[in-house]
Design a protein around this motif. Structure first.
Motif, PDB file in Angstrom:
ATOM      1  N   ILE A 298       6.940 -13.630  69.672  1.00 12.08           N
ATOM      2  CA  ILE A 298       6.095 -15.046  68.860  1.00 12.08           C
ATOM      3  C   ILE A 298       5.077 -15.993  69.809  1.00 12.08           C
ATOM      4  O   ILE A 298       6.083 -16.146  70.748  1.00 12.08           O
ATOM      5  N   ILE A 299       3.790 -15.638  69.681  1.00 12.22           N
ATOM      6  CA  ILE A 299       3.141 -16.550  70.726  1.00 12.22           C
ATOM      7  C   ILE A 299       2.240 -17.551  69.688  1.00 12.22           C
ATOM      8  O   ILE A 299       2.378 -17.683  68.225  1.00 12.22           O
ATOM      9  N   GLU A 300       1.798 -18.170  70.810  1.00 13.49           N
ATOM     10  CA  GLU A 300       0.914 -19.755  69.597  1.00 13.49           C
ATOM     11  C   GLU A 300      -0.190 -18.711  70.620  1.00 13.49           C
ATOM     12  O   GLU A 300      -0.213 -19.208  72.081  1.00 13.49           O
ATOM     13  N   PHE A 301      -1.126 -19.815  69.988  1.00 15.21           N
ATOM     14  CA  PHE A 301      -2.959 -19.376  70.765  1.00 15.21           C
ATOM     15  C   PHE A 301      -3.207 -20.491  70.079  1.00 15.21           C
ATOM     16  O   PHE A 301      -3.471 -21.366  68.391  1.00 15.21           O
ATOM     17  N   LYS A 302      -4.788 -21.014  70.429  1.00 14.11           N
ATOM     18  CA  LYS A 302      -5.949 -21.476  69.922  1.00 14.11           C
ATOM     19  C   LYS A 302      -5.136 -22.284  68.936  1.00 14.11           C
ATOM     20  O   LYS A 302      -5.415 -22.405  67.397  1.00 14.11           O
TER      21      LYS A 302
ATOM     22  N   GLY B  60      -2.584 -24.527  67.982  1.00 15.69           N
ATOM     23  CA  GLY B  60      -1.394 -23.703  66.928  1.00 15.69           C
ATOM     24  C   GLY B  60      -0.871 -22.930  66.203  1.00 15.69           C
ATOM     25  O   GLY B  60      -0.119 -22.939  65.267  1.00 15.69           O
ATOM     26  N   LEU B  61      -1.959 -22.112  66.557  1.00 13.74           N
ATOM     27  CA  LEU B  61      -2.079 -21.118  65.445  1.00 13.74           C
ATOM     28  C   LEU B  61      -0.668 -19.941  66.133  1.00 13.74           C
ATOM     29  O   LEU B  61      -0.237 -19.608  66.999  1.00 13.74           O
ATOM     30  N   GLN B  62       0.084 -18.998  65.246  1.00 17.42           N
ATOM     31  CA  GLN B  62       1.364 -18.417  65.534  1.00 17.42           C
ATOM     32  C   GLN B  62       1.518 -17.174  64.972  1.00 17.42           C
ATOM     33  O   GLN B  62       0.714 -16.973  63.903  1.00 17.42           O
ATOM     34  N   GLY B  63       1.966 -16.587  65.953  1.00 21.13           N
ATOM     35  CA  GLY B  63       2.121 -15.051  65.521  1.00 21.13           C
ATOM     36  C   GLY B  63       3.225 -13.535  65.961  1.00 21.13           C
ATOM     37  O   GLY B  63       3.402 -14.480  67.714  1.00 21.13           O
ATOM     38  N   ILE B  64       3.099 -12.961  65.094  1.00 18.14           N
ATOM     39  CA  ILE B  64       4.455 -11.748  66.373  1.00 18.14           C
ATOM     40  C   ILE B  64       3.356 -10.608  66.433  1.00 18.14           C
ATOM     41  O   ILE B  64       2.445 -10.230  66.245  1.00 18.14           O
ATOM     42  N   VAL B  65       3.892 -10.650  68.024  1.00 16.14           N
ATOM     43  CA  VAL B  65       3.142  -9.172  69.105  1.00 16.14           C
ATOM     44  C   VAL B  65       3.251  -7.555  68.066  1.00 16.14           C
ATOM     45  O   VAL B  65       4.707  -7.515  68.070  1.00 16.14           O
ATOM     46  N   GLU B  66       2.460  -7.084  67.588  1.00 17.47           N
ATOM     47  CA  GLU B  66       2.536  -6.303  66.878  1.00 17.47           C
ATOM     48  C   GLU B  66       2.194  -4.758  67.816  1.00 17.47           C
ATOM     49  O   GLU B  66       2.679  -3.578  68.169  1.00 17.47           O
ATOM     50  N   LYS B  67       1.501  -4.739  69.290  1.00 19.58           N
ATOM     51  CA  LYS B  67       0.691  -3.989  70.244  1.00 19.58           C
ATOM     52  C   LYS B  67       0.707  -4.848  71.345  1.00 19.58           C
ATOM     53  O   LYS B  67      -0.129  -6.205  71.196  1.00 19.58           O
TER      54      LYS B  67
ATOM     55  N   ASN C 238      -6.649 -12.021  74.058  1.00 18.47           N
ATOM     56  CA  ASN C 238      -5.997 -12.106  75.509  1.00 18.47           C
ATOM     57  C   ASN C 238      -5.055 -12.071  75.965  1.00 18.47           C
ATOM     58  O   ASN C 238      -4.143 -13.467  75.793  1.00 18.47           O
ATOM     59  N   HIS C 239      -4.246 -11.874  76.782  1.00 25.10           N
ATOM     60  CA  HIS C 239      -3.105 -12.209  77.772  1.00 25.10           C
ATOM     61  C   HIS C 239      -3.191 -13.820  78.661  1.00 25.10           C
ATOM     62  O   HIS C 239      -2.437 -14.658  78.204  1.00 25.10           O
ATOM     63  N   LYS C 240      -4.595 -13.614  78.378  1.00 28.53           N
ATOM     64  CA  LYS C 240      -4.747 -15.521  79.086  1.00 28.53           C
ATOM     65  C   LYS C 240      -5.074 -16.375  78.258  1.00 28.53           C
ATOM     66  O   LYS C 240      -4.995 -18.110  78.469  1.00 28.53           O
ATOM     67  N   ARG C 241      -4.545 -16.513  77.242  1.00 23.62           N
ATOM     68  CA  ARG C 241      -5.306 -17.194  75.823  1.00 23.62           C
ATOM     69  C   ARG C 241      -3.846 -18.067  75.164  1.00 23.62           C
ATOM     70  O   ARG C 241      -4.080 -18.105  74.242  1.00 23.62           O
ATOM     71  N   TYR C 242      -2.735 -16.768  75.418  1.00 16.44           N
ATOM     72  CA  TYR C 242      -2.024 -17.551  74.425  1.00 16.44           C
ATOM     73  C   TYR C 242      -0.645 -17.620  75.167  1.00 16.44           C
ATOM     74  O   TYR C 242      -0.724 -17.395  76.709  1.00 16.44           O
ATOM     75  N   ILE C 243       0.602 -18.636  74.554  1.00 17.96           N
ATOM     76  CA  ILE C 243       1.789 -18.716  75.595  1.00 17.96           C
ATOM     77  C   ILE C 243       3.071 -18.014  74.436  1.00 17.96           C
ATOM     78  O   ILE C 243       2.902 -17.650  73.456  1.00 17.96           O
ATOM     79  N   ILE C 244       4.436 -18.120  75.786  1.00 14.98           N
ATOM     80  CA  ILE C 244       5.059 -16.901  74.542  1.00 14.98           C
ATOM     81  C   ILE C 244       6.060 -18.268  73.704  1.00 14.98           C
ATOM     82  O   ILE C 244       6.144 -18.784  74.931  1.00 14.98           O
TER      83      ILE C 244
END
Length: 63
Positions: free
Chosen positions: A9-13, A15-22, A50-56
């Motif tokens: 589960i990551i957070e980006f932009k 406060g948006l959150q989601g589950i990594v599928e690929k 992008n990998h630089k734009r989220y936190i786990i």
């Protein structure tokens, strides 16, 4: 830089959150339907981050 894995589960932009599928070389594809208020928002079900734009937030491999 930590790279997310499938199921994380990551957070980006702001406060948006989601589950990594690929996981791609430079980005991940994220399922946004994980968010509780997804039905109220006007956005696509999936997005590329992008990998630089989220936190786990939650690693799928945690014990």
């Amino acid at each position: 830089m930590m790279i997310a894995e499938i199921g994380d589960i990551i957070e980006f932009k702001e406060g948006l959150q989601g589950i990594v599928e690929k996981v791609n070389e430079n980005s991940v594809i994220v399922d946004l339907t994980y968010m509780e208020d997804f039905d109220e928002s006007v956005m696509q079900e999936k997005t590329v981050i992008n990998h630089k734009r989220y936190i786990i937030l939650n690693n799928s491999k945690q014990d």
